[in-house]
Scaffold this active site. Structure first.
Site, PDB file in Angstrom:
ATOM      1  N   ASP A 139      -3.155  13.355   2.565  1.00 38.33           N
ATOM      2  CA  ASP A 139      -3.471  12.089   1.929  1.00 38.33           C
ATOM      3  C   ASP A 139      -4.835  11.562   2.385  1.00 38.33           C
ATOM      4  O   ASP A 139      -5.170  11.604   3.576  1.00 38.33           O
ATOM      5  CB  ASP A 139      -2.386  11.065   2.273  1.00 38.33           C
ATOM      6  CG  ASP A 139      -2.636   9.709   1.666  1.00 38.33           C
ATOM      7  OD1 ASP A 139      -2.495   9.573   0.442  1.00 38.33           O
ATOM      8  OD2 ASP A 139      -2.991   8.783   2.426  1.00 38.33           O
ATOM      9  N   GLU A 191      -5.970  15.463  -1.042  1.00 41.18           N
ATOM     10  CA  GLU A 191      -6.188  14.387  -2.001  1.00 41.18           C
ATOM     11  C   GLU A 191      -7.593  13.840  -1.763  1.00 41.18           C
ATOM     12  O   GLU A 191      -7.913  13.417  -0.654  1.00 41.18           O
ATOM     13  CB  GLU A 191      -5.164  13.267  -1.819  1.00 41.18           C
ATOM     14  CG  GLU A 191      -5.393  12.131  -2.807  1.00 41.18           C
ATOM     15  CD  GLU A 191      -4.856  10.783  -2.321  1.00 41.18           C
ATOM     16  OE1 GLU A 191      -4.469   9.981  -3.175  1.00 41.18           O
ATOM     17  OE2 GLU A 191      -4.850  10.544  -1.110  1.00 41.18           O
TER      18      GLU A 191
END
Length: 534
Positions: free
Chosen positions: A203, A267
């Site tokens: 993330d 990401e």
């Protein structure tokens, strides 16, 4: 490249599950790990290669799991480590792989590391987070802004310093430059890989390292767009995207190389995402692929836009391997953004076929196979902290996180026996799994056919892509691998487009009424190019 040499993740279709919203097994209105395990046969039936679980780790849930207080335990609302082990075992029994989220840019302010770090300036973890003295006038150290609004700095009286947070104040920034912090991250990686996890989705990786000199960000040039957050007024030159991130990822890759057949996807969002994605996946010493934002917030999908996004990833090895998604837990449902007056189911059929034809890995968000639209969440029902803070100008992420509709006639559509944590989408009732299972021509069955086509074609999973000239809103490209050549054509516009095949082709899948050289709106076709016998 032969099929034997193809890594399992190369061209994989990965199904994202938002655990809070997939299936509730214990009647508390919140989805959990046993609920996911119970529904894995359904997921496997789609023809995907892997599942990706959004965070289920121990957390105060200020940002619904992206504020981790224990990286190596399951939050009780989702179950236990034993439940997770059972989920891994069942996933592998069904021939699927399992990918979990990792959040290394920040922790929860309730993480023991931060509790110790903020206790004094001379404890063992004093510099595990980003701390800085105030300016002489008491204001924050620089002008950096938080994604969720306001300064990226919060005063802490215990230390008499500010700590940095790029998101919520309850998400203090880890000092990932620090060697001991990095070693702790590597221990976390090994913990989950030793439990059988097949890969990580990392993330906000470009938010993970900052400029140690704490230089001010420059202002962003005026672009005519409405800016709802102070964050949007800056070029994030110094607060994120530090050049040491790729070097850190090389260390991460070395840990992964201790294991077989593991997978990493980053990401990456922001203005320079294309450059960063390539840097993070360059060669064989960094991550396997990067997860792009090209389509997640796009208000429209047209041929030029899609072509521009895909040509950034040429077939040369050094360019890296891309991953694509039309939907996820942070973005509005695609059909609500793109269909715009067209028949929603027809558009979804075209969209899922298009996604399956893209070069790279593809991600499906839970319910995308059902054609779920965005749900309008009333202010009093909002859970998303960003939407609450910026109401009404920031579209709530909650509208894409509503519970999965399993049975149309059951209380709460079969998701739970209790009131769910978010309202069910009433428009989802007619799209529930049981309704679509009973209809052979449903979007759900179509999705299975589409993924079966992709799984059976090395051209679609791993082949090159070559765009052809086409009229109006028709997107036309060829996918090829060795002797297999496929022609893919999609009308992304709102009007019919006439176009004739230029060579002998055998249609494999068509949708939207393609016939007689005419492509209606929201139609598509995949055809095998027939090579004449010599």
């Amino acid at each position: 490249m032969t099929e034997k040499k193809l890594p399992w993740w190369r061209g994989a279709a990965i199904y994202q599950i938002y655990p809070r919203s997939f299936a509730d097994s214990n009647g508390d209105g919140i989805g959990d790990l046993p609920g996911i395990t119970a529904h894995l046969p359904y997921v496997a039936s789609l023809g995907v290669d892997a599942i990706w679980l959004s965070p289920f780790f121990k957390s105060p849930m200020r940002d619904f799991g992206y504020d981790v207080s224990d990286y190596c335990d399951v939050d009780p609302i989702f179950g236990t480590l034993a439940d997770f082990d059972a989920l891994v075992a069942r996933t592998h029994e069904l021939g699927l792989r399992i990918i979990v989220d990792q959040v290394w840019a920040h922790t929860s302010d309730e993480h023991p590391w931060f509790v110790e770090s903020r206790s004094s300036r001379d404890n063992a973890r004093a510099d595990w987070y980003v701390w800085a003295d105030p300016k002489p006038d008491g204001t924050p150290p620089n002008n950096w802004q938080s994604v969720f609004g306001g300064p990226a700095w919060t005063w802490d009286a215990r230390r008499g310093q500010y700590y940095m947070h790029q998101f919520l104040t309850q998400q203090p920034q880890l000092h990932l430059h620090h060697p001991q912090v990095q070693e702790s991250v590597f221990d976390i990686i090994r913990f989950w890989l030793d439990r059988g996890v097949d890969g990580f989705r990392i993330d906000a990786i470009n938010h993970s390292m900052h400029d140690p000199r704490l230089r001010d960000n420059p202002p962003a040039p005026e672009d005519g767009k409405v800016r709802t957050r102070p964050f949007d007024f800056q070029i994030k030159k110094y607060s994120q995207s530090h050049p040491d991130i790729p070097l850190f990822l090389e260390k991460v890759r070395k840990v992964f190389d201790e294991y077989e057949d593991r997978f990493t996807v980053a990401e990456v969002g922001g203005e320079n995402s294309d450059i960063e994605m390539k840097a993070f996946t360059q060669g064989d010493s960094r991550l396997n692929t990067a997860y792009g934002f090209d389509f997640l917030y796009a208000p429209d999908l047209n041929a030029d836009f899609l072509r521009t996004a895909l040509v950034k990833w040429p077939a040369q090895t050094h360019a890296g391997w891309p991953s694509w998604a039309f939907e996820n837990h942070d973005a509005p449902r695609a059909v609500s953004r793109w269909a715009k007056g067209l028949d929603a189911e027809a558009y979804c059929r075209m969209k899922i076929l298009l996604l399956a034809c893209l070069r790279g890995n593809i991600f499906l968000y839970y319910g995308e196979e059902l054609g779920l639209p965005q749900v309008d969440i009333a202010f009093e029902d909002l859970q998303d902290p960003e939407a609450i803070a910026n109401w009404p100008l920031t579209l709530s992420r909650d509208g894409a996180r509503t519970p999965m509709p399993w049975r149309s006639d059951a209380p709460y559509m079969g998701f739970s026996e209790a009131r769910p944590w978010l309202p069910m989408g009433e428009t989802h009732r007619a799209l529930a799994v049981d309704v679509q299972e009973a209809r052979p021509d449903s979007l759900l069955h179509w999705t299975r056919r589409v993924l079966a086509l992709r799984n059976g074609s090395l051209a679609l999973r791993a082949g090159a892509i070559h765009f052809r000239d086409a009229p109006d809103d028709l997107l036309l490209f060829e996918r090829a691998h060795e002797d297999e050549r496929l022609l893919c054509a999609f009308n992304l516009g709102s009007q019919p487009v006439a176009w004739a095949l230029q060579e002998p082709c055998q249609p494999l899948l068509t949708t939207g009424g393609v016939e007689n050289r005419l492509f209606p709106a929201a139609s598509g076709m995949v055809a095998r190019i027939v090579t004449p016998a010599r």
